[in-house]
Design a protein around this motif. Structure first.
Motif, mmCIF file in Angstrom:
data_model
loop_
_atom_site.group_PDB
_atom_site.id
_atom_site.type_symbol
_atom_site.label_atom_id
_atom_site.label_comp_id
_atom_site.label_asym_id
_atom_site.label_seq_id
_atom_site.Cartn_x
_atom_site.Cartn_y
_atom_site.Cartn_z
ATOM 1 N N ARG A 60 0.842 -1.206 0.000
ATOM 2 C CA ARG A 60 0.000 0.000 0.000
ATOM 3 C C ARG A 60 0.879 1.259 0.000
ATOM 4 N NH1 ARG A 60 -2.139 -0.653 4.514
ATOM 5 N NH2 ARG A 60 -1.117 1.036 5.651
ATOM 6 N N ILE A 61 1.923 1.254 0.797
ATOM 7 C CA ILE A 61 2.853 2.385 0.841
ATOM 8 C C ILE A 61 3.518 2.572 -0.516
ATOM 9 C CG2 ILE A 61 5.023 3.222 1.821
ATOM 10 C CD1 ILE A 61 2.737 3.557 3.697
ATOM 11 N N SER A 62 3.842 1.469 -1.168
ATOM 12 C CA SER A 62 4.454 1.549 -2.505
ATOM 13 C C SER A 62 3.521 2.240 -3.489
ATOM 14 C CB SER A 62 4.802 0.142 -2.997
ATOM 15 O OG SER A 62 5.379 0.190 -4.286
ATOM 16 N N GLY A 63 2.229 1.944 -3.398
ATOM 17 C CA GLY A 63 1.247 2.602 -4.255
ATOM 18 C C GLY A 63 1.157 4.092 -3.965
ATOM 19 N N TYR A 64 1.166 4.451 -2.679
ATOM 20 C CA TYR A 64 1.146 5.866 -2.313
ATOM 21 C C TYR A 64 2.394 6.581 -2.841
ATOM 22 C CZ TYR A 64 -2.522 4.677 1.092
ATOM 23 O OH TYR A 64 -3.672 4.249 1.691
ATOM 24 N N THR A 65 3.526 5.911 -2.750
ATOM 25 C CA THR A 65 4.782 6.510 -3.201
ATOM 26 C C THR A 65 4.746 6.789 -4.697
ATOM 27 O OG1 THR A 65 6.030 5.383 -1.448
ATOM 28 C CG2 THR A 65 7.273 6.176 -3.359
ATOM 29 N N ALA A 66 4.208 5.839 -5.454
ATOM 30 C CA ALA A 66 4.104 6.033 -6.906
ATOM 31 C C ALA A 66 3.182 7.204 -7.226
ATOM 32 C CB ALA A 66 3.590 4.754 -7.567
ATOM 33 N N ALA A 67 2.068 7.311 -6.488
ATOM 34 C CA ALA A 67 1.115 8.398 -6.730
ATOM 35 C C ALA A 67 1.716 9.759 -6.401
ATOM 36 C CB ALA A 67 -0.154 8.165 -5.908
ATOM 37 N N THR A 68 2.384 9.851 -5.255
ATOM 38 C CA THR A 68 2.978 11.133 -4.876
ATOM 39 C C THR A 68 4.102 11.522 -5.827
ATOM 40 O OG1 THR A 68 4.442 9.994 -3.295
ATOM 41 C CG2 THR A 68 2.404 10.921 -2.422
ATOM 42 N N SER A 69 4.860 10.546 -6.294
ATOM 43 C CA SER A 69 5.952 10.848 -7.229
ATOM 44 C C SER A 69 5.401 11.404 -8.546
ATOM 45 C CB SER A 69 6.782 9.592 -7.498
ATOM 46 O OG SER A 69 7.432 9.154 -6.326
ATOM 47 N N GLU A 70 4.326 10.780 -9.041
ATOM 48 C CA GLU A 70 3.742 11.238 -10.308
ATOM 49 C C GLU A 70 3.122 12.627 -10.159
ATOM 50 O OE1 GLU A 70 0.362 9.896 -13.617
ATOM 51 O OE2 GLU A 70 1.114 8.453 -12.140
ATOM 52 N N LEU A 71 2.404 12.851 -9.068
ATOM 53 C CA LEU A 71 1.800 14.163 -8.851
ATOM 54 C C LEU A 71 2.864 15.233 -8.634
ATOM 55 C CD1 LEU A 71 -1.273 13.349 -6.557
ATOM 56 C CD2 LEU A 71 -1.317 14.197 -8.899
ATOM 57 N N THR A 72 3.927 14.883 -7.929
ATOM 58 C CA THR A 72 5.013 15.838 -7.708
ATOM 59 C C THR A 72 5.673 16.226 -9.027
ATOM 60 O OG1 THR A 72 5.462 14.984 -5.485
ATOM 61 C CG2 THR A 72 7.228 16.197 -6.556
ATOM 62 N N LEU A 73 5.873 15.250 -9.891
ATOM 63 C CA LEU A 73 6.456 15.522 -11.205
ATOM 64 C C LEU A 73 5.541 16.419 -12.034
ATOM 65 C CD1 LEU A 73 8.874 14.829 -13.038
ATOM 66 C CD2 LEU A 73 7.570 12.885 -13.895
ATOM 67 N N GLU A 268 1.929 20.950 -3.671
ATOM 68 C CA GLU A 268 3.302 20.439 -3.578
ATOM 69 C C GLU A 268 3.710 20.248 -2.116
ATOM 70 O OE1 GLU A 268 5.938 21.871 -7.314
ATOM 71 O OE2 GLU A 268 5.135 23.510 -6.117
ATOM 72 N N GLU A 269 3.330 21.179 -1.261
ATOM 73 C CA GLU A 269 3.639 21.037 0.163
ATOM 74 C C GLU A 269 2.923 19.827 0.755
ATOM 75 O OE1 GLU A 269 2.680 24.642 2.158
ATOM 76 O OE2 GLU A 269 4.147 25.845 1.054
ATOM 77 N N GLN A 270 1.675 19.637 0.371
ATOM 78 C CA GLN A 270 0.921 18.472 0.848
ATOM 79 C C GLN A 270 1.606 17.180 0.412
ATOM 80 O OE1 GLN A 270 -2.922 17.984 -0.947
ATOM 81 N NE2 GLN A 270 -3.482 16.224 0.313
ATOM 82 N N LEU A 271 2.054 17.129 -0.839
ATOM 83 C CA LEU A 271 2.719 15.935 -1.347
ATOM 84 C C LEU A 271 4.038 15.687 -0.616
ATOM 85 C CD1 LEU A 271 2.119 16.464 -5.173
ATOM 86 C CD2 LEU A 271 1.031 14.756 -3.706
ATOM 87 N N SER A 272 4.748 16.754 -0.308
ATOM 88 C CA SER A 272 6.017 16.610 0.408
ATOM 89 C C SER A 272 5.793 16.024 1.794
ATOM 90 C CB SER A 272 6.708 17.976 0.512
ATOM 91 O OG SER A 272 7.920 17.875 1.221
ATOM 92 N N ARG A 273 4.762 16.506 2.483
ATOM 93 C CA ARG A 273 4.453 15.966 3.821
ATOM 94 C C ARG A 273 4.019 14.505 3.722
ATOM 95 N NH1 ARG A 273 1.855 21.073 4.291
ATOM 96 N NH2 ARG A 273 -0.167 20.085 3.918
ATOM 97 N N ALA A 274 3.222 14.191 2.718
ATOM 98 C CA ALA A 274 2.767 12.804 2.543
ATOM 99 C C ALA A 274 3.952 11.886 2.255
ATOM 100 C CB ALA A 274 1.749 12.723 1.402
ATOM 101 N N GLN A 275 4.884 12.347 1.441
ATOM 102 C CA GLN A 275 6.065 11.541 1.136
ATOM 103 C C GLN A 275 6.881 11.275 2.390
ATOM 104 O OE1 GLN A 275 7.744 14.034 -2.005
ATOM 105 N NE2 GLN A 275 7.289 12.483 -3.532
ATOM 106 N N ALA A 276 7.011 12.285 3.241
ATOM 107 C CA ALA A 276 7.777 12.111 4.478
ATOM 108 C C ALA A 276 7.105 11.088 5.395
ATOM 109 C CB ALA A 276 7.925 13.453 5.192
#
Length: 331
Positions: A60-73, A268-276
């Protein structure tokens, strides 16, 4: 044959003992190399529930990571495009405001030609694709959200045909970009909805080429580009006045672009916090998983030394037995 190895009762026992020692030695060597128990089932005593739950959480975390990476890009591409558009708008607007009223017809034509190139560049930036999706498009990801610059200008010219004065033309262009005329050319579809980026949290970038800040900026660029296509031809004073007004529009649209950039920055700030948070949770889960199946390196080393010693002794005994004849055995 008088060799003891031909004894049908002793040989299978030796074979089984040797195979068992070699299998245990191989398993222990594997544990030392990987740091994991060779027999996970035995380690967990058949209870795979905790391991399965941990693996599910990691997936599940791997899926979140892929989503945040794509949105961040995507967000980064949006910001880059907006920065380029803003730079072009400010430079062209500044040039128009400082020189339009005092330029000769050829000089004004050179400035409007530059404005045409800027308009084409801006449209290309709005059609930028990242990960096979248009950055400023919506759910219709297979197509560019906007047609090429010349198609837009052609439709705009048709819409404002018959409008005479610079003031009325400027108002008509603004109305066209703010209304259904421009919307009819947009093919990106509705904004993409929110995507899960962490447990119980979604994020979205619902910013398309229909955003008011984009419309307002495009109207300013289009006015200059229309001059390059011959708008108000033969009336230099009217062309200069229209260019001056376009310069004002390009300068005044900077506030709307700044607001749009800020909204993207908030995501972008939201995505950064989610990634952390995801990274911290992944680290904790990885440690928990390792603890479930890890091998004790000290215990494995001691066991390996013992098995090597036992296997060496086994081979020594086997070698002696293989050389023992029946006559020697009966002495």
């Amino acid at each position: 044959m008088d060799r003891i190895s031909s004894n049908p009762f002793l040989t299978p026992a030796l074979v089984r003992q040797g195979a068992d020692l070699r299998a245990k030695l191989q398993a222990t060597t594997q544990e030392m190399a990987t740091g994991k128990q060779a027999d996970t089932g035995a380690t967990l005593r058949g209870d795979f529930g905790r391991l399965a739950a941990t693996d599910h959480a990691l997936a599940r975390i791997s899926g979140y990571t892929a989503a945040t990476s794509e949105l961040t890009l995507t967000a980064s591409a949006m910001q880059s495009a907006l920065a380029m558009i803003s730079q072009a708008a400010e430079q062209l607007g500044s040039n128009l405001l400082s020189t339009a009223s005092g330029l000769s017809a050829p000089q004004l034509a050179a400035v409007t030609s530059s404005g045409m190139r800027d308009f084409e560049t801006v449209i290309a930036a709005l059609n930028t694709r990242v990960s096979e999706r248009p950055v400023f498009g919506g759910v219709n990801s297979a197509v560019a959200p906007l047609p090429d610059a010349q198609s837009i200008l052609g439709a705009l010219e048709t819409a404002i045909a018959g409008v005479a004065t610079p003031e009325d033309i400027s108002a008509a262009v603004d109305s066209w970009f703010a209304g259904a005329g421009y919307e009819a050319l947009y093919t990106g579809g509705a904004p993409v909805g929110g995507i899960a980026v962490a447990a119980g949290e979604t994020a979205s970038l619902p910013f398309t080429a229909l955003d008011p800040a984009i419309r307002e900026t495009l109207a300013g660029f289009a006015k200059v580009a229309l001059l390059d296509r011959g708008l108000l031809a033969g009336d230099h004073a009217a062309r200069a006045a229209f260019a001056l007004g376009a310069g004002v529009d390009l300068q005044s649209s900077s506030d709307a672009r700044a607001v749009l950039a800020g909204r993207i920055g908030t995501t972008e700030e939201q995505l950064s916090r989610a990634q952390a948070r995801n990274s911290a949770e992944k680290s904790a889960l990885t440690l928990a998983r390792t603890a479930l199946i890890e091998a004790d390196p000290y215990e494995a080393t001691v066991r390996l030394e013992d098995l090597e010693s036992r296997l060496d002794a086994f081979y020594t005994i086997t070698a002696r037995l293989s050389r023992l004849s029946l006559t020697e055995y009966l002495r």
